[in-house]
Scaffold this active site. Structure first.
Site, short mmCIF file in Angstrom:
data_model
loop_
_atom_site.label_atom_id
_atom_site.label_comp_id
_atom_site.label_asym_id
_atom_site.label_seq_id
_atom_site.Cartn_x
_atom_site.Cartn_y
_atom_site.Cartn_z
N GLY A 11 0.11 -13.62 16.48
CA GLY A 11 0.38 -12.90 17.73
C GLY A 11 0.07 -11.42 17.56
NE ARG A 72 0.48 -17.86 17.61
CZ ARG A 72 1.31 -16.91 17.19
NH1 ARG A 72 1.47 -16.71 15.90
NH2 ARG A 72 1.97 -16.15 18.04
CG ASP A 103 6.02 -16.46 9.39
OD1 ASP A 103 5.29 -16.32 10.39
OD2 ASP A 103 6.90 -17.33 9.31
CB THR A 125 5.23 -10.11 13.91
OG1 THR A 125 6.06 -10.84 14.84
CG2 THR A 125 6.05 -9.84 12.67
CG ASP A 127 8.52 -12.69 16.82
OD1 ASP A 127 8.45 -12.23 17.96
OD2 ASP A 127 8.05 -13.79 16.48
CG ASP A 129 9.50 -13.28 12.33
OD1 ASP A 129 8.72 -12.38 11.95
OD2 ASP A 129 9.10 -14.36 12.78
NE ARG A 171 6.99 -17.60 16.40
CZ ARG A 171 5.79 -17.68 15.89
NH1 ARG A 171 5.51 -18.59 15.00
NH2 ARG A 171 4.84 -16.87 16.27
CD GLU A 222 10.17 -16.77 22.05
OE1 GLU A 222 9.51 -17.24 22.98
OE2 GLU A 222 9.64 -16.16 21.10
#
Ligand code: F6P
Length: 319
Positions: A11, A72, A103, A125, A127, A129, A171, A222
């Site tokens: 992303g 991706r 990741d 990212t 996120d 994460d 995510r 989400e």
């Protein structure tokens, strides 16, 4: 290190272009030939690769998205696809790679490093994460986008006396919800990392209504589940009209903020310097305001700890 390739994968994230600019300019400064790989790992498989010059990366520091495009790639992790990528790397005489992404991108970087291609990963990212780094490039710009949206939804929520459930990205990581929820003064924040009780959330809404509060903003990450189901249950239990806003992809775009541009610039420079020093399989990160590098395997294994103290703070402040 005569030739370095660079790609963006997964992303997109605001600040990718700033990082790319730094990678290219640091390489050229050190007399390295710089090559851009289009569309992530797919470009390595298809040989969609071209030279990057100083002017290729001019006027991009402030632009969202990625000028190299992204994807991706399922094919890259197949035996056949990976073999083709290694051939292309050989044909283009690429001595090392810098990959920008999350990741999934880092897993690809590890494969390349294990196959003997010096590779460095830059965490991009929205996120946030990746457990080994305090922040990833793109995260704070996305949070600012959400905070701005919360303010707008709050205006209309107050005018109509409605409750609003706002779904944000991330995510399985609740960081966008947590940071934007605190900064936007949300009433409740629902994240995948913490179990939630719909009755507690409704009770808070009713308590607020009883003291004439007219806006009720509930942020849902989400990964939690369907925001429409949450809104329906809230409406049934509170008798207050409850609307849903799914912010979706607008969180991924927009001009990167200052922090994301600076992180991108610093990490881009360090990535190339590490390759020139002969390093490989390193992931760049940020700890306590410093940019640092860590073994990419360790980076991938690092557990992403949710900041429960911040979450508790949010609960206290939104009593
Ligand atoms: O990884 C960033 C992210 O924006 C997530 O927050 C979201 O779940 C996902 O990407 C969406 O991915 P795609 O662009 O493949 O739909």
């Amino acid at each position: 290190m005569k030739t370095i390739g660079v790609l963006t994968s997964g992303g997109d994230a605001p600040g990718m272009n700033a990082a790319l600019r730094a990678v290219v300019r640091t390489g050229l400064y050190n007399n390295v030939r710089m090559m851009g790989v289009m569309c992530g790992y797919d470009g390595l498989i298809n040989g969609d690769i071209d030279d990057l010059t100083l002017s290729s990366v001019a006027d991009i520091i402030h632009r969202g998205g990625t000028i190299l495009k992204t994807a991706r790639s399922d094919e890259f992790v197949t035996k056949e696809g990976f073999k083709r990528a290694l051939n292309v790397i050989d044909v283009f005489n690429i001595d090392g790679l810098v990959v920008l992404g999350g990741d999934g991108t880092f897993k690809g970087a590890k494969l390349l490093a294990d196959a003997g291609i010096p590779t460095i990963g830059i965490p991009c990212t929205i996120d946030n994460d990746l457990g080994y780094t305090d922040y990833t490039i793109g995260f704070f710009t996305a949070v600012e986008t959400v905070v701005e949206a919360i303010g707008k939804v709050r205006d209309t929520s107050s005018s109509h006396g409605r409750a609003n459930v706002i779904e944000v990205m991330g995510r399985n990581c609740g960081d966008i919800a947590l940071y934007s929820g605190i900064a936007g003064g949300a009433e409740s924040i629902i994240v995948p990392e913490v179990e939630f009780d719909i009755d507690e959330i409704c009770e808070k809404v009713i308590r607020g209504r009883n003291r004439n509060k007219l806006h009720h903003i509930i942020i849902v990450a989400e990964g939690v589940g369907n925001p429409y189901n949450i809104a329906k249950e809230m409406e049934e239990k509170t008798n207050i009209e409850t609307k849903v806003t799914v912010l979706g992809y607008l969180q991924r775009g927009g001009t990167p903020n200052t922090l994301d541009r600076i992180m991108g610039s610093e990490m881009g420079k360090l990535a190339v310097e590490l390759l020139i020093e002969g390093k490989s399989a390193r992931a760049l990160g940020m700890k306590c305001n410093d940019v640092y590098d860590i073994d990419i395997d360790e980076a991938l294994k690092a557990k992403n700890e949710f900041n429960i103290d911040m979450y508790n703070t949010a609960n206290i402040l939104s009593l």
